[in-house]
Write a protein that holds these residues in place. Structure first.
Motif, PDB file in Angstrom:
ATOM      1  N   GLN A  33       0.767  -1.348   0.079  1.00 61.88           N
ATOM      2  CA  GLN A  33      -0.011   0.118  -0.126  1.00 61.88           C
ATOM      3  C   GLN A  33       0.950   1.197   0.044  1.00 61.88           C
ATOM      4  OE1 GLN A  33      -2.273  -1.056   3.585  1.00 61.88           O
ATOM      5  NE2 GLN A  33      -4.069  -1.643   2.376  1.00 61.88           N
ATOM      6  N   SER A  34       1.786   1.192   0.816  1.00 48.00           N
ATOM      7  CA  SER A  34       2.878   2.457   0.841  1.00 48.00           C
ATOM      8  C   SER A  34       3.467   2.809  -0.164  1.00 48.00           C
ATOM      9  CB  SER A  34       3.748   2.524   2.180  1.00 48.00           C
ATOM     10  OG  SER A  34       4.471   1.311   2.169  1.00 48.00           O
ATOM     11  N   LEU A  35       3.946   1.544  -1.175  1.00 47.71           N
ATOM     12  CA  LEU A  35       4.635   1.537  -2.388  1.00 47.71           C
ATOM     13  C   LEU A  35       3.746   2.334  -3.397  1.00 47.71           C
ATOM     14  CD1 LEU A  35       7.270   1.190  -4.043  1.00 47.71           C
ATOM     15  CD2 LEU A  35       6.575  -1.238  -4.011  1.00 47.71           C
ATOM     16  N   HIS A  36       2.460   1.697  -3.439  1.00 46.68           N
ATOM     17  CA  HIS A  36       1.659   1.889  -4.464  1.00 46.68           C
ATOM     18  C   HIS A  36       1.175   3.585  -4.442  1.00 46.68           C
ATOM     19  CE1 HIS A  36      -2.672   2.679  -5.704  1.00 46.68           C
ATOM     20  NE2 HIS A  36      -2.549   1.951  -6.723  1.00 46.68           N
ATOM     21  N   THR A  37       1.135   4.007  -3.083  1.00 43.60           N
ATOM     22  CA  THR A  37       0.835   5.436  -2.784  1.00 43.60           C
ATOM     23  C   THR A  37       1.972   6.193  -3.243  1.00 43.60           C
ATOM     24  OG1 THR A  37      -0.393   4.989  -0.815  1.00 43.60           O
ATOM     25  CG2 THR A  37       0.330   6.991  -1.001  1.00 43.60           C
ATOM     26  N   ARG A  38       3.422   5.696  -2.983  1.00 39.88           N
ATOM     27  CA  ARG A  38       4.414   6.587  -3.413  1.00 39.88           C
ATOM     28  C   ARG A  38       4.431   6.611  -5.190  1.00 39.88           C
ATOM     29  NH1 ARG A  38       9.164   6.668  -0.029  1.00 39.88           N
ATOM     30  NH2 ARG A  38       8.505   6.264   2.073  1.00 39.88           N
ATOM     31  N   LEU A  39       4.126   5.555  -5.691  1.00 39.54           N
ATOM     32  CA  LEU A  39       4.052   5.416  -7.021  1.00 39.54           C
ATOM     33  C   LEU A  39       3.128   6.285  -7.757  1.00 39.54           C
ATOM     34  CD1 LEU A  39       5.162   1.786  -7.928  1.00 39.54           C
ATOM     35  CD2 LEU A  39       6.581   3.808  -8.289  1.00 39.54           C
ATOM     36  N   VAL A  40       1.938   6.318  -7.138  1.00 43.18           N
ATOM     37  CA  VAL A  40       0.785   7.159  -7.731  1.00 43.18           C
ATOM     38  C   VAL A  40       1.303   8.533  -7.694  1.00 43.18           C
ATOM     39  CG1 VAL A  40      -1.567   7.917  -7.105  1.00 43.18           C
ATOM     40  CG2 VAL A  40      -1.070   5.708  -7.138  1.00 43.18           C
ATOM     41  N   GLU A  41       1.916   9.100  -6.673  1.00 42.68           N
ATOM     42  CA  GLU A  41       2.469  10.467  -6.733  1.00 42.68           C
ATOM     43  C   GLU A  41       3.438  10.673  -7.783  1.00 42.68           C
ATOM     44  OE1 GLU A  41       4.263  10.887  -2.703  1.00 42.68           O
ATOM     45  OE2 GLU A  41       2.221  10.619  -1.750  1.00 42.68           O
ATOM     46  N   VAL A  42       4.240   9.995  -8.078  1.00 39.46           N
ATOM     47  CA  VAL A  42       5.436  10.169  -9.130  1.00 39.46           C
ATOM     48  C   VAL A  42       4.582  10.119 -10.381  1.00 39.46           C
ATOM     49  CG1 VAL A  42       7.176   9.028 -10.408  1.00 39.46           C
ATOM     50  CG2 VAL A  42       7.293   9.096  -7.876  1.00 39.46           C
ATOM     51  N   VAL A  43       3.702   9.124 -10.705  1.00 39.40           N
ATOM     52  CA  VAL A  43       2.817   9.050 -11.962  1.00 39.40           C
ATOM     53  C   VAL A  43       1.911  10.232 -12.240  1.00 39.40           C
ATOM     54  CG1 VAL A  43       1.177   7.881 -13.155  1.00 39.40           C
ATOM     55  CG2 VAL A  43       2.929   6.418 -12.036  1.00 39.40           C
ATOM     56  N   ARG A  44       1.472  10.826 -10.920  1.00 40.28           N
ATOM     57  CA  ARG A  44       0.691  12.064 -11.293  1.00 40.28           C
ATOM     58  C   ARG A  44       1.493  13.120 -11.589  1.00 40.28           C
ATOM     59  NH1 ARG A  44      -2.982  11.717  -5.871  1.00 40.28           N
ATOM     60  NH2 ARG A  44      -4.680  10.455  -6.405  1.00 40.28           N
ATOM     61  N   GLU A  45       2.697  13.456 -11.074  1.00 39.99           N
ATOM     62  CA  GLU A  45       3.557  14.384 -11.414  1.00 39.99           C
ATOM     63  C   GLU A  45       3.974  14.285 -12.913  1.00 39.99           C
ATOM     64  OE1 GLU A  45       8.112  14.594 -10.696  1.00 39.99           O
ATOM     65  OE2 GLU A  45       7.283  16.213  -9.195  1.00 39.99           O
ATOM     66  N   VAL A  46       4.391  12.903 -13.358  1.00 38.69           N
ATOM     67  CA  VAL A  46       4.502  12.514 -14.786  1.00 38.69           C
ATOM     68  C   VAL A  46       3.558  13.094 -15.778  1.00 38.69           C
ATOM     69  CG1 VAL A  46       5.138  10.801 -16.333  1.00 38.69           C
ATOM     70  CG2 VAL A  46       6.304  10.832 -14.168  1.00 38.69           C
ATOM     71  N   ARG A  47       2.332  12.891 -15.151  1.00 38.42           N
ATOM     72  CA  ARG A  47       1.123  13.149 -16.323  1.00 38.42           C
ATOM     73  C   ARG A  47       0.848  14.507 -16.021  1.00 38.42           C
ATOM     74  NH1 ARG A  47      -3.075   8.417 -13.954  1.00 38.42           N
ATOM     75  NH2 ARG A  47      -1.926   6.765 -15.177  1.00 38.42           N
ATOM     76  N   ALA A  48       1.086  15.170 -15.124  1.00 37.05           N
ATOM     77  CA  ALA A  48       0.888  16.650 -14.954  1.00 37.05           C
ATOM     78  C   ALA A  48       1.821  17.224 -15.963  1.00 37.05           C
ATOM     79  CB  ALA A  48       1.363  17.137 -13.537  1.00 37.05           C
ATOM     80  N   TRP A  49       3.387  16.970 -16.099  1.00 37.74           N
ATOM     81  CA  TRP A  49       4.379  17.549 -16.845  1.00 37.74           C
ATOM     82  C   TRP A  49       3.899  17.245 -18.447  1.00 37.74           C
ATOM     83  CZ3 TRP A  49       9.922  15.522 -14.827  1.00 37.74           C
ATOM     84  CH2 TRP A  49      10.049  16.012 -13.735  1.00 37.74           C
ATOM     85  N   ALA A  50       3.138  15.950 -18.517  1.00 38.33           N
ATOM     86  CA  ALA A  50       2.993  15.679 -20.159  1.00 38.33           C
ATOM     87  C   ALA A  50       1.887  16.675 -20.460  1.00 38.33           C
ATOM     88  CB  ALA A  50       2.702  14.030 -20.007  1.00 38.33           C
ATOM     89  N   ALA A  51       0.975  16.845 -19.611  1.00 33.27           N
ATOM     90  CA  ALA A  51      -0.363  17.742 -19.806  1.00 33.27           C
ATOM     91  C   ALA A  51       0.347  19.286 -20.238  1.00 33.27           C
ATOM     92  CB  ALA A  51      -1.274  17.737 -18.840  1.00 33.27           C
ATOM     93  N   ARG A  52       1.271  19.561 -19.361  1.00 33.24           N
ATOM     94  CA  ARG A  52       1.761  20.934 -19.484  1.00 33.24           C
ATOM     95  C   ARG A  52       2.438  20.903 -20.712  1.00 33.24           C
ATOM     96  NH1 ARG A  52       2.840  20.743 -13.767  1.00 33.24           N
ATOM     97  NH2 ARG A  52       5.089  20.033 -14.326  1.00 33.24           N
ATOM     98  N   ALA A  53       3.330  20.027 -21.006  1.00 36.49           N
ATOM     99  CA  ALA A  53       4.154  19.881 -22.256  1.00 36.49           C
ATOM    100  C   ALA A  53       3.253  20.028 -23.608  1.00 36.49           C
ATOM    101  CB  ALA A  53       5.201  18.811 -22.442  1.00 36.49           C
ATOM    102  N   ALA A  54       2.199  19.235 -23.612  1.00 33.99           N
ATOM    103  CA  ALA A  54       1.298  19.111 -24.546  1.00 33.99           C
ATOM    104  C   ALA A  54       0.348  20.391 -25.068  1.00 33.99           C
ATOM    105  CB  ALA A  54       0.269  18.145 -24.341  1.00 33.99           C
ATOM    106  N   GLY A  55       0.397  21.443 -23.742  1.00 33.59           N
ATOM    107  CA  GLY A  55      -0.006  22.616 -24.085  1.00 33.59           C
ATOM    108  C   GLY A  55       0.708  23.644 -24.354  1.00 33.59           C
ATOM    109  N   SER A  56       1.954  23.697 -24.370  1.00 33.40           N
ATOM    110  CA  SER A  56       3.003  24.550 -24.463  1.00 33.40           C
ATOM    111  C   SER A  56       3.385  24.457 -26.019  1.00 33.40           C
ATOM    112  CB  SER A  56       4.081  24.316 -23.695  1.00 33.40           C
ATOM    113  OG  SER A  56       4.881  23.189 -24.167  1.00 33.40           O
ATOM    114  N   PRO A  57       3.616  25.720 -26.504  1.00 40.71           N
ATOM    115  CA  PRO A  57       4.164  25.825 -27.873  1.00 40.71           C
ATOM    116  C   PRO A  57       5.562  24.973 -28.255  1.00 40.71           C
ATOM    117  CG  PRO A  57       4.342  27.870 -26.854  1.00 40.71           C
ATOM    118  CD  PRO A  57       3.693  27.145 -25.962  1.00 40.71           C
ATOM    119  N   PRO A  58       5.762  24.373 -29.206  1.00 44.21           N
ATOM    120  CA  PRO A  58       7.130  23.950 -29.500  1.00 44.21           C
ATOM    121  C   PRO A  58       8.190  24.734 -29.322  1.00 44.21           C
ATOM    122  CG  PRO A  58       5.658  23.679 -31.495  1.00 44.21           C
ATOM    123  CD  PRO A  58       5.056  24.474 -30.408  1.00 44.21           C
TER     124      PRO A  58
END
Length: 164
Positions: free
Chosen positions: A136-161
């Motif tokens: 459970q604790s490992l799952h919680t930690r990985l969820v935090e990292v994946v959320r950050e990765v997804r947020a980065w991807a979303a910001r990168a998708a919205g920014s101009p090249p």
């Protein structure tokens, strides 16, 4: 071991799922040390250059996080840990519903309610997750990292090249 580092039990559960070096680019720095650095950065929000020295060179930690974010390793690790924890019966698949997907009736707004409880102090973090299993604790930690990765991807998708 630092306060937010992977415990030995968490590490033993995560280690079988980690990628191995393809030996073309040389040896990788110790996975545990680098993952602890990434978790520290996700937990505290510190700049990459300000990572404590115990995690190794900040560039090595940053590059591994960037590489694993780009090739989907974090997502794959989360899926594998979830599957293993589910097979062990250690995940409760509770569904959380919030107002972004459920519409409230127009008369539901404005009702008087009790004030929300005061947030726990930062020193209570260890007590909050004390009864969690390593899965459970490992799952919680990985969820935090994946959320950050997804947020980065979303910001990168919205920014101009950008061009260099």
């Amino acid at each position: 071991m630092g306060r937010g580092d992977l415990s030995d039990a968490e590490w033993e559960r995560l280690r079988p799922f980690l990628p191995v070096s393809n030996r073309r680019c040389g040896r990788w720095r110790d996975h545990r040390q680098v993952i602890d650095g990434i978790l520290h950065r996700v937990r505290t929000g510190v700049q990459w250059r300000d990572l404590p020295e115990r995690f190794g060179p900040w560039k090595a930690v940053y590059e591994r996080h960037r590489l694993w974010s780009a090739d989907g390793t974090w997502e794959r690790l989360l899926q594998q840990v979830q599957a293993a924890a589910d097979a062990a019966g250690e995940i409760d698949w509770d569904v959380s519903v919030d107002s972004t997907i459920v519409r409230a009736h127009q008369h539901a707004a404005g009702a008087c309610t009790d004030p929300p409880p005061a947030p726990a102090s930062k020193g209570a973090d260890g007590l909050e997750h004390q009864d969690e299993t390593p899965w459970q604790s490992l799952h919680t930690r990985l969820v935090e990292v994946v959320r950050e990765v997804r947020a980065w991807a979303a910001r990168a998708a919205g920014s101009p090249p950008s061009s260099t």
